[in-house]
Design a protein around this motif. Structure first.
Motif, mmCIF file in Angstrom:
data_model
loop_
_atom_site.group_PDB
_atom_site.id
_atom_site.type_symbol
_atom_site.label_atom_id
_atom_site.label_comp_id
_atom_site.label_asym_id
_atom_site.label_seq_id
_atom_site.Cartn_x
_atom_site.Cartn_y
_atom_site.Cartn_z
ATOM 1 N N PHE A 35 0.832 -1.206 0.000
ATOM 2 C CA PHE A 35 0.000 0.000 0.000
ATOM 3 C C PHE A 35 0.865 1.254 0.000
ATOM 4 C CE2 PHE A 35 -2.690 3.221 2.040
ATOM 5 C CZ PHE A 35 -3.833 3.124 1.250
ATOM 6 N N LEU A 36 1.919 1.276 0.832
ATOM 7 C CA LEU A 36 2.803 2.438 0.884
ATOM 8 C C LEU A 36 3.535 2.659 -0.442
ATOM 9 C CD1 LEU A 36 4.423 2.096 4.430
ATOM 10 C CD2 LEU A 36 2.779 3.830 3.679
ATOM 11 N N LEU A 37 4.017 1.561 -1.029
ATOM 12 C CA LEU A 37 4.796 1.679 -2.258
ATOM 13 C C LEU A 37 3.932 1.967 -3.482
ATOM 14 C CD1 LEU A 37 7.418 -1.164 -1.709
ATOM 15 C CD2 LEU A 37 7.722 1.306 -1.453
ATOM 16 N N PRO A 41 8.434 6.075 -3.777
ATOM 17 C CA PRO A 41 9.486 5.384 -4.543
ATOM 18 C C PRO A 41 10.221 4.392 -3.655
ATOM 19 C CG PRO A 41 9.624 7.785 -4.805
ATOM 20 C CD PRO A 41 8.658 7.532 -3.683
ATOM 21 N N PRO A 42 10.400 3.164 -4.085
ATOM 22 C CA PRO A 42 11.152 2.196 -3.283
ATOM 23 C C PRO A 42 12.593 2.666 -3.081
ATOM 24 C CG PRO A 42 9.974 1.110 -5.071
ATOM 25 C CD PRO A 42 9.885 2.577 -5.333
ATOM 26 N N PRO A 43 13.085 2.718 -1.845
ATOM 27 C CA PRO A 43 14.466 3.149 -1.624
ATOM 28 C C PRO A 43 15.489 2.137 -2.123
ATOM 29 C CG PRO A 43 13.477 2.392 0.426
ATOM 30 C CD PRO A 43 12.371 2.433 -0.587
ATOM 31 N N VAL A 149 -0.767 -9.103 -4.413
ATOM 32 C CA VAL A 149 -0.808 -7.850 -3.656
ATOM 33 C C VAL A 149 -0.692 -6.654 -4.588
ATOM 34 C CG1 VAL A 149 0.436 -6.423 -1.980
ATOM 35 C CG2 VAL A 149 0.033 -8.833 -1.494
ATOM 36 N N LEU A 150 0.269 -6.712 -5.516
ATOM 37 C CA LEU A 150 0.475 -5.597 -6.435
ATOM 38 C C LEU A 150 -0.726 -5.401 -7.352
ATOM 39 C CD1 LEU A 150 4.221 -6.003 -7.496
ATOM 40 C CD2 LEU A 150 3.249 -4.711 -5.595
ATOM 41 N N GLU A 151 -1.253 -6.483 -7.873
ATOM 42 C CA GLU A 151 -2.398 -6.368 -8.773
ATOM 43 C C GLU A 151 -3.637 -5.851 -8.040
ATOM 44 O OE1 GLU A 151 -3.054 -6.830 -11.981
ATOM 45 O OE2 GLU A 151 -1.043 -7.366 -12.655
ATOM 46 N N LEU A 152 -3.723 -6.139 -6.762
ATOM 47 C CA LEU A 152 -4.860 -5.682 -5.967
ATOM 48 C C LEU A 152 -4.748 -4.212 -5.602
ATOM 49 C CD1 LEU A 152 -7.462 -6.365 -4.326
ATOM 50 C CD2 LEU A 152 -5.950 -6.908 -2.395
ATOM 51 N N TRP A 154 -2.218 -1.815 -6.762
ATOM 52 C CA TRP A 154 -1.662 -0.873 -7.730
ATOM 53 C C TRP A 154 -2.444 -0.945 -9.036
ATOM 54 C CZ3 TRP A 154 4.410 -1.635 -7.683
ATOM 55 C CH2 TRP A 154 4.887 -1.492 -6.366
ATOM 56 N N ASP A 155 -2.390 0.144 -9.805
ATOM 57 C CA ASP A 155 -2.904 0.064 -11.162
ATOM 58 C C ASP A 155 -1.767 -0.369 -12.091
ATOM 59 O OD1 ASP A 155 -1.355 2.386 -11.659
ATOM 60 O OD2 ASP A 155 -3.061 3.700 -11.328
ATOM 61 N N LYS A 156 -2.112 -0.674 -13.320
ATOM 62 C CA LYS A 156 -1.122 -1.187 -14.268
ATOM 63 C C LYS A 156 -0.021 -0.166 -14.542
ATOM 64 C CE LYS A 156 -2.716 -5.328 -15.376
ATOM 65 N NZ LYS A 156 -1.927 -6.576 -15.255
#
Length: 236
Positions: A35-37, A41-43, A149-152, A154-156
């Motif tokens: 959710f945060l990412l 931006p990932p460090p 998790v990402l597909e749920l 984040w958007d594409k």
């Protein structure tokens, strides 16, 4: 007459309860991190940390990683199109897993062929961001979970943006911006279609397929990606 009181016995947690709590913690923390990412931006990434570990354990040295995050509008549209054309042409149509590609790969393998990779861009982001390049059943299971998790969450567009920012383009070289500066001396926003296609062509194995010294095979793959880009036209 004196009496002795035994100290109370601390409660004992059964192993099943401990494992259940650990699993719950993992699920909730991974969802929270995803959710945060979605916005931050990932460090760093799992693969970057793995490269650091390789350096320290293998050579006792620390080598800096060239990683430069850029926002989506700082990446040339050609780079997005080249990544989809070269790695996952069904990216905007599947839910994280390309079932047809998986079935095709298994069919080839069952008839004695080589097992081909069928990882989608979503799976590659899950693997590169949260995990390591090592291959085993547990890591594959985690890859499936993080892909969901990402597909749920984040958007594409976000998945593709992160993919281009953390993809490995060479030795200690991560992200489309660092790759553009390193190989062409330009920002990622100014990549041409042939340059974007060349970078995308190296993604299966940037250590073997070197953008600085393109082999005949790499040039052919670049040309194939350019044709696929032409056929796709747009990403949606």
């Amino acid at each position: 007459m004196s009496t002795h009181h035994n100290p109370p016995t601390p409660p004992r947690w059964p192993i099943s309860a401990i494992l259940r709590n650990l699993l719950l913690f993992f699920l909730l923390s991974s969802i929270g991190l995803g959710f945060l990412l979605r916005w931050l931006p990932p460090p760093t990434s799992g693969v970057m940390l793995y490269r650091h570990a390789e350096d320290l354990l293998g050579h006792g040295l620390f080598h800096a990683i060239d990683y430069r995050w850029v926002s989506g509008d700082e990446i040339a549209p050609a780079a997005y199109l080249a990544a989809v054309a070269g790695e996952d042409q069904q990216f905007f149509r599947h839910g994280g897993f390309d079932i047809n590609s998986i079935q095709s790969s298994l069919a080839v393998y069952s008839h004695g062929g080589k097992l081909r990779g069928a990882s989608t861009i979503s799976q590659q982001v899950a693997k590169n961001l949260f995990l390591s390049p090592s291959k085993n059943v547990i890591r594959k299971g985690l890859e499936v979970w993080f892909t969901l998790v990402l597909e749920l969450l984040w958007d594409k567009e976000r998945i593709l943006e992160v993919y281009l920012n953390i993809a490995e383009f060479g030795d200690h070289l991560f992200g489309i911006e660092a790759a553009s500066q390193h190989y062409f001396g330009i920002p990622a926003k100014k990549l041409s279609r042939p340059q974007a296609a060349l970078l995308a062509a190296t993604l299966p194995n940037p250590f073997k397929l070197k953008a600085a010294k393109p082999s005949g095979y790499l040039i052919k793959r670049q040309q194939w990606i350019l044709r696929q880009m032409q056929n796709l036209g747009t990403l949606h």
